[in-house]
Design an enzyme around this catalytic site. Structure first.
Site, short mmCIF file in Angstrom:
data_model
loop_
_atom_site.label_atom_id
_atom_site.label_comp_id
_atom_site.label_asym_id
_atom_site.label_seq_id
_atom_site.Cartn_x
_atom_site.Cartn_y
_atom_site.Cartn_z
N LYS A 52 0.84 -1.21 0.00
CA LYS A 52 0.00 0.00 0.00
C LYS A 52 0.88 1.25 0.00
CE LYS A 52 -3.77 -2.52 2.14
NZ LYS A 52 -4.51 -2.90 3.34
N GLN A 96 -4.48 -1.65 9.63
CA GLN A 96 -4.40 -2.98 9.02
C GLN A 96 -4.96 -4.04 9.96
OE1 GLN A 96 -3.31 -3.57 5.76
NE2 GLN A 96 -4.08 -5.62 6.14
N ASP A 119 -10.83 2.79 4.07
CA ASP A 119 -11.06 1.34 3.95
C ASP A 119 -12.56 1.06 3.88
OD1 ASP A 119 -9.08 -0.52 3.54
OD2 ASP A 119 -8.42 -0.57 5.63
#
Ligand code: NAD
Length: 292
Positions: A52, A96, A119
């Site tokens: 990412k 994460q 997200d």
């Protein structure tokens, strides 16, 4: 059979984003900025976050990686998220997953300011998605939509079977495929661990999205001739003959299923790359919403 190559589709998304960041830079404005929080040293999470961050660089985004020990206190993590929420220079925040067991995932998800929820896991983002309002689409389902769009896969009126009902993949995917959007308008069946007759249901599918996390679960006898198969699964399977001691397996037995399909994603090199593309698109969207 068309290979839905994530490298090709993701490169196209990134190219568009690069052009946008170049225009932003030319106008003297700051670049979009993603903050990623990584807790502990789970090998898979390390790899995802590194990809990412690298993709941010490729697209001219700024990124900040914040690391915590596995033992981090929940309050300390929530305080760090609050600091990022208040930082005008940060457009998107991702934490994460998975988190260590002592930290409540839902609490962390809800701590992120919905305007920076790139997200797309916050209940506010999911609620808007359900109502068809503009929002951040969870990165993996968003990546799948971008993949379908790139390869011009028709979805309207098709029967889509989604295997898996998680909040981050299966459930939002099923809602999107049934929505009145370009890559939607499907009749959707969502299956899960209590579904009976999964094989018979899958055999009716024009489109299968496999997101259950069971390596090579989908076999050719479950797939109709000419179906489109999207494999979301990523599982590290121990293999002493592999250089790293493991191989990445999808949820679909690719070599036997592919010949039956009109189109199929590979693993690796499919949905995983599109998830990052979805995240980058959301980060650009957050930037444009908040300071564009
Ligand atoms: P999860 O464990 O949260 O959910 C799995 C779902 O599958 C559950 O809803 C469960 O009911 C269902 N399921 C389990 N066994 C089943 C069975 N035998 N039959 C039918 N349904 C069954 O998983 P998740 O977070 O949604 O992830 C699923 C997979 O996708 C994992 O392999 C994960 O690593 C992968 N993943 C990939 C990406 C990507 O970018 N490619 C992103 C997220 C997750």
């Amino acid at each position: 059979m068309l290979l839905l190559d994530g490298k090709i589709a993701a490169a196209s998304v990134k190219e568009d984003l690069k052009k946008l960041t170049a225009t932003i830079a030319a106008s003297g404005k700051p670049a979009p900025h993603l903050a990623a929080i990584l807790i502990g040293n789970n090998g898979a999470s390390e790899t995802y976050v590194a990809s990412k961050v690298k993709s941010c660089e490729e697209c001219g985004f700024k990124s900040t990686l914040i690391r915590f020990e596995e033992t981090v206190d929940e309050a300390e993590l929530l305080a760090a998220i609050q600091t990022l929420n208040n930082n005008q220079d940060i457009d998107g925040i991702l934490v994460q997953l998975p988190l260590p067991k002592h930290i409540k995932e839902q609490k962390v998800i809800e701590a992120i300011d919905p305007s920076k929820d790139v997200d797309g896991f916050h209940p506010s983002s999911i609620g808007k998605l359900v109502q068809g309002l503009p929002t951040f689409i969870p990165a993996t389902p968003y990546g799948i939509l971008l993949m379908l769009e790139h390869f011009n896969i028709q979805t309207k009126g098709k029967h889509a079977v989604v295997i898996g009902r998680s909040n981050i993949v299966g459930r939002p995917m099923s809602i999107l495929l049934s929505s009145n959007i370009a890559q939607g308008n499907c009749t959707v069946t969502i299956c899960h661990s209590h579904t009976h007759n999964l094989k018979e249901i899958c055999l009716q599918a024009d489109i299968i999205v496999a997101a259950l996390g069971k390596p090579e679960f989908v076999l050719p006898e479950m797939v109709k001739e000419g179906a489109v198969v999207i494999d979301v699964g990523i599982t590290r399977v121990t293999d002493p003959t592999a250089a790293k001691g493991f191989r990445i397996k999808g949820d679909v037995h690719f070599s036997s299923v592919a010949p039956k399909c009109s189109a199929i994603t590979p693993v690796p090199g499919g949905v995983g790359l599109m998830t990052i593309a979805g995240l980058l698109k959301n980060t650009m969207q957050a930037y444009q919403n908040n300071r564009g």
